[in-house]
Design a protein around this motif. Structure first.
Motif: not given
Length: 157
Positions: A3-19
């Protein structure tokens, strides 16, 4: 799958799809499909730290149950269930071998049965049906987390 980091209330972003994907062949496997959906959502929370509301947990299992039931009832052979996280939603995709698209009936509280797709369309953010060279694919998206303000997540109107 990081996961990319969370910054200033923004949601976590997936580096690769989880499926996750699985094929189901018998009517008895409808419960297994629901279990797969539940396990997938629990993994999103426990392993990937993504929020999944109780409401979303129930709705995804309902959608999986309805779509896999229809595939098992109306198409010969196996059906394929795929769950994938995308932009704060879980996409539920079911492929089956029949090229006949389901008929979505108008709401009718007096009708007994055949309300499954009507319910699925009401609780999902999106609903798509596509014929494929072999069979058809139905894809829905369910919002994972309810609005922090308390509003239930659902269709964008």
């Amino acid at each position: 799958m990081g996961l990319a980091g969370q910054s200033e209330g923004r949601p976590l972003l997936m580096e690769r799809p989880v499926s996750a994907s699985a094929a189901f062949e018998g009517s008895a496997e409808i419960a297994a499909a629901r279990g797969m959906a539940r396990d997938f959502l629990q993994s999103l929370q426990a392993v990937h730290g993504l929020p999944v509301s109780k409401r979303a947990m129930g709705i995804v299992q309902l959608v999986v149950s309805e779509l896999v039931t229809n595939a098992r009832k109306y198409a010969p052979g196996p059906c394929l269930l795929t769950l994938e996280v995308s932009e704060g939603t879980v996409e539920v995709t079911v492929w089956d071998s029949s090229t006949t698209l389901p008929t979505i009936l108008a709401p009718d509280p007096g009708r007994v049965g055949q309300h499954g797709l009507e319910i699925v369309m009401a609780v999902c953010r999106s609903f798509e049906m596509h014929r494929e060279p072999v069979g058809k694919r139905i894809r829905t998206a369910v919002v994972l987390a309810d609005d922090p303000g308390g509003d239930a997540a659902g269709q964008v109107v």
